[in-house]
Design a protein around this motif. Structure first.
Motif, PDB file in Angstrom:
ATOM      1  N   VAL A 177       0.833  -1.191   0.000  1.00  0.00           N
ATOM      2  CA  VAL A 177       0.000   0.000   0.000  1.00  0.00           C
ATOM      3  C   VAL A 177       0.873   1.248   0.000  1.00  0.00           C
ATOM      4  N   VAL A 178       1.864   1.271   0.905  1.00  0.00           N
ATOM      5  CA  VAL A 178       2.709   2.448   1.018  1.00  0.00           C
ATOM      6  C   VAL A 178       3.466   2.686  -0.288  1.00  0.00           C
ATOM      7  N   GLU A 179       3.857   1.598  -0.946  1.00  0.00           N
ATOM      8  CA  GLU A 179       4.614   1.729  -2.181  1.00  0.00           C
ATOM      9  C   GLU A 179       3.873   2.546  -3.232  1.00  0.00           C
ATOM     10  N   ASN A 180       2.534   2.345  -3.291  1.00  0.00           N
ATOM     11  CA  ASN A 180       1.761   3.016  -4.327  1.00  0.00           C
ATOM     12  C   ASN A 180       1.366   4.443  -3.981  1.00  0.00           C
ATOM     13  N   ILE A 181       1.539   4.842  -2.744  1.00  0.00           N
ATOM     14  CA  ILE A 181       1.037   6.164  -2.374  1.00  0.00           C
ATOM     15  C   ILE A 181       2.078   7.068  -1.733  1.00  0.00           C
ATOM     16  N   TYR A 182       3.332   6.605  -1.566  1.00  0.00           N
ATOM     17  CA  TYR A 182       4.202   7.396  -0.699  1.00  0.00           C
ATOM     18  C   TYR A 182       4.532   8.783  -1.251  1.00  0.00           C
ATOM     19  N   LEU A 183       4.585   8.908  -2.579  1.00  0.00           N
ATOM     20  CA  LEU A 183       4.830  10.241  -3.135  1.00  0.00           C
ATOM     21  C   LEU A 183       3.641  11.166  -2.858  1.00  0.00           C
ATOM     22  N   LEU A 184       2.434  10.607  -2.967  1.00  0.00           N
ATOM     23  CA  LEU A 184       1.240  11.412  -2.684  1.00  0.00           C
ATOM     24  C   LEU A 184       1.234  11.857  -1.229  1.00  0.00           C
ATOM     25  N   VAL A 185       1.657  10.939  -0.334  1.00  0.00           N
ATOM     26  CA  VAL A 185       1.688  11.291   1.084  1.00  0.00           C
ATOM     27  C   VAL A 185       2.679  12.423   1.329  1.00  0.00           C
ATOM     28  N   VAL A 186       3.837  12.355   0.644  1.00  0.00           N
ATOM     29  CA  VAL A 186       4.833  13.415   0.818  1.00  0.00           C
ATOM     30  C   VAL A 186       4.257  14.758   0.390  1.00  0.00           C
ATOM     31  N   VAL A 187       3.582  14.781  -0.781  1.00  0.00           N
ATOM     32  CA  VAL A 187       2.999  16.041  -1.243  1.00  0.00           C
ATOM     33  C   VAL A 187       1.925  16.521  -0.277  1.00  0.00           C
ATOM     34  N   THR A 188       1.111  15.584   0.229  1.00  0.00           N
ATOM     35  CA  THR A 188       0.079  15.964   1.193  1.00  0.00           C
ATOM     36  C   THR A 188       0.705  16.588   2.438  1.00  0.00           C
ATOM     37  N   LEU A 189       1.802  15.990   2.892  1.00  0.00           N
ATOM     38  CA  LEU A 189       2.482  16.534   4.076  1.00  0.00           C
ATOM     39  C   LEU A 189       2.988  17.940   3.820  1.00  0.00           C
ATOM     40  N   ILE A 190       3.586  18.150   2.637  1.00  0.00           N
ATOM     41  CA  ILE A 190       4.087  19.496   2.323  1.00  0.00           C
ATOM     42  C   ILE A 190       2.924  20.482   2.286  1.00  0.00           C
ATOM     43  N   SER A 191       1.773  20.038   1.724  1.00  0.00           N
ATOM     44  CA  SER A 191       0.625  20.944   1.662  1.00  0.00           C
ATOM     45  C   SER A 191       0.122  21.257   3.065  1.00  0.00           C
ATOM     46  N   VAL A 192       0.205  20.273   3.971  1.00  0.00           N
ATOM     47  CA  VAL A 192      -0.222  20.525   5.352  1.00  0.00           C
ATOM     48  C   VAL A 192       0.700  21.548   6.007  1.00  0.00           C
ATOM     49  N   LEU A 193       2.012  21.403   5.757  1.00  0.00           N
ATOM     50  CA  LEU A 193       2.951  22.388   6.309  1.00  0.00           C
ATOM     51  C   LEU A 193       2.631  23.783   5.782  1.00  0.00           C
ATOM     52  N   GLN A 194       2.291  23.846   4.476  1.00  0.00           N
ATOM     53  CA  GLN A 194       1.947  25.145   3.894  1.00  0.00           C
ATOM     54  C   GLN A 194       0.676  25.709   4.530  1.00  0.00           C
ATOM     55  N   ASN A 195      -0.324  24.831   4.762  1.00  0.00           N
ATOM     56  CA  ASN A 195      -1.540  25.282   5.428  1.00  0.00           C
ATOM     57  C   ASN A 195      -1.227  25.878   6.787  1.00  0.00           C
ATOM     58  N   VAL A 196      -0.347  25.197   7.529  1.00  0.00           N
ATOM     59  CA  VAL A 196      -0.006  25.683   8.862  1.00  0.00           C
ATOM     60  C   VAL A 196       0.707  27.035   8.753  1.00  0.00           C
ATOM     61  N   PHE A 197       1.562  27.177   7.739  1.00  0.00           N
ATOM     62  CA  PHE A 197       2.236  28.454   7.499  1.00  0.00           C
ATOM     63  C   PHE A 197       1.221  29.562   7.238  1.00  0.00           C
ATOM     64  N   PHE A 198       0.224  29.273   6.373  1.00  0.00           N
ATOM     65  CA  PHE A 198      -0.834  30.253   6.092  1.00  0.00           C
ATOM     66  C   PHE A 198      -1.579  30.606   7.371  1.00  0.00           C
ATOM     67  N   ALA A 199      -1.950  29.552   8.139  1.00  0.00           N
ATOM     68  CA  ALA A 199      -2.748  29.774   9.339  1.00  0.00           C
ATOM     69  C   ALA A 199      -1.985  30.600  10.361  1.00  0.00           C
ATOM     70  N   GLN A 200      -0.671  30.390  10.419  1.00  0.00           N
ATOM     71  CA  GLN A 200       0.110  31.175  11.373  1.00  0.00           C
ATOM     72  C   GLN A 200       0.212  32.635  10.970  1.00  0.00           C
ATOM     73  N   LYS A 201       0.241  32.866   9.647  1.00  0.00           N
ATOM     74  CA  LYS A 201       0.186  34.258   9.172  1.00  0.00           C
ATOM     75  C   LYS A 201      -1.097  34.931   9.656  1.00  0.00           C
ATOM     76  N   VAL A 202      -2.229  34.201   9.518  1.00  0.00           N
ATOM     77  CA  VAL A 202      -3.512  34.758   9.951  1.00  0.00           C
ATOM     78  C   VAL A 202      -3.491  34.994  11.455  1.00  0.00           C
ATOM     79  N   GLU A 203      -2.995  33.997  12.186  1.00  0.00           N
ATOM     80  CA  GLU A 203      -2.916  34.083  13.640  1.00  0.00           C
ATOM     81  C   GLU A 203      -2.120  35.312  14.082  1.00  0.00           C
ATOM     82  N   ARG A 204      -0.995  35.545  13.405  1.00  0.00           N
ATOM     83  CA  ARG A 204      -0.131  36.656  13.802  1.00  0.00           C
ATOM     84  C   ARG A 204      -0.820  37.999  13.552  1.00  0.00           C
TER      85      ARG A 204
END
Lengths: 156, 156, 156
Positions: free
Chosen positions: C6-33
């Protein structure tokens, strides 16, 4: 048979997702009720709508990271962290309604849980790559450590 | 081969997801057009923006519950319920634009469909647990009943 | 073993999802500040909040279509398109903050990438149905063409 296998690996995640959907409906009904209530203060509607919106903004992020963590590493700690996140969200929502508008809680919540789930994803992928290129598989150790570490989320 | 198996179990869900994405783009373009149109009433923009936001708020919930129902039980009724939901959403969006702002439809829509999909998840997990602990598997009966029950969603 | 597959077929997608989550948190922190900063202009908060909301509105659509494309066809081009989308989103967010409020960029962004990913889904399902009903399987050719076509997204 094949389909049973699929359910076996995700059923805890599905349960947490269902609970989160019920919570979303609960939030939405709060908004609906304030919306229809005629003799309400505008600020009360404003506040419940804002609380709902903040929760909804963070919802796809939470779902994505919980499912990734559950699929990449193991579902039990991911589902446990999901439950904790839902409790934190409930507390945030209730707290948002009770506060005066001058001192609303911030925009973000549940940062620790999202970080934990992200870390699980990273570890899962790293472990997979390690297994792929070096032939070593530490999955069982990692899963045990993760399960133990998820208990730390209970700390206030 | 393995990958073909995966597609086999989810292709109807993917089709519904694609249609929902097209609908999202349609909604977003409506907002975009109102946004750029200079000689518009503020209320028209307000209304289309609000309709879009209500639809978008409910979108992750819908996606999550549809995919869970499709994975846990069977994809055909879940995809059928998804199509009905998209029709209800289209009607809601159009209805929102046509109304005067005093009588907007409520915040929630498609409650019956979300309940049906949640119920499908519950039944799927319950059936899995039954099979795991008691060795009995009623999946075929449950799938037949679910397919029949999904026709009830067509009732107005 | 099964889980590794399972991981073999999706690990690149998971990496991109993680990066997008980090970006979301970056956006949210801008709003918070901006939210916490007392001596700020209301318009600055308005603008960062609006940019964040536009990004968040499009986020579930992006996630759904990227995962569908990755599961139905092949993960590498889907993950590549996802990375490009995240870059476009970053540029959109920064551009939104820098603009005067009279000339904000529109509501939509990344239309070309969403279209490309949707097309990948369509092709994947079409190929599956072709293989199912006619027994022919062009998956390898299609994957090669898709990988080549994804490079076109780099064009400005």
């Amino acid at each position: 048979m094949e389909s049973c296998k699929v359910v076996e690996n995700i059923y805890l995640l599905v349960v947490v997702t269902l609970i989160s959907v019920l919570q979303n409906v609960f939030f939405a009904q709060k908004v609906e009720r304030e919306c229809n209530c005629k003799n309400t203060h505008a600020s009360a509607f404003e506040r419940v709508s804002c609380a709902n919106r903040n929760c909804m903004d963070a919802y796809p992020t939470f779902l994505a990271v919980m499912w990734c963590a559950g699929l990449c590493l193991s579902q039990a700690p991911a589902a446990f962290a999901g439950i904790i996140y839902l409790l934190v969200r409930q507390k945030y929502f209730i707290g948002y309604l009770g506060q005066t508008s001058q001192s609303t809680p911030g925009y973000l919540f549940g940062k620790r849980i999202i970080s934990f789930l992200s870390l699980m994803c990273f570890v899962g992928i790293f472990n997979y790559l390690l297994g792929r290129f070096f032939g070593s598989d530490y999955k069982e150790y990692v899963e045990t450590i993760t399960s133990a570490a998820s208990a730390l989320l209970l700390l206030p």
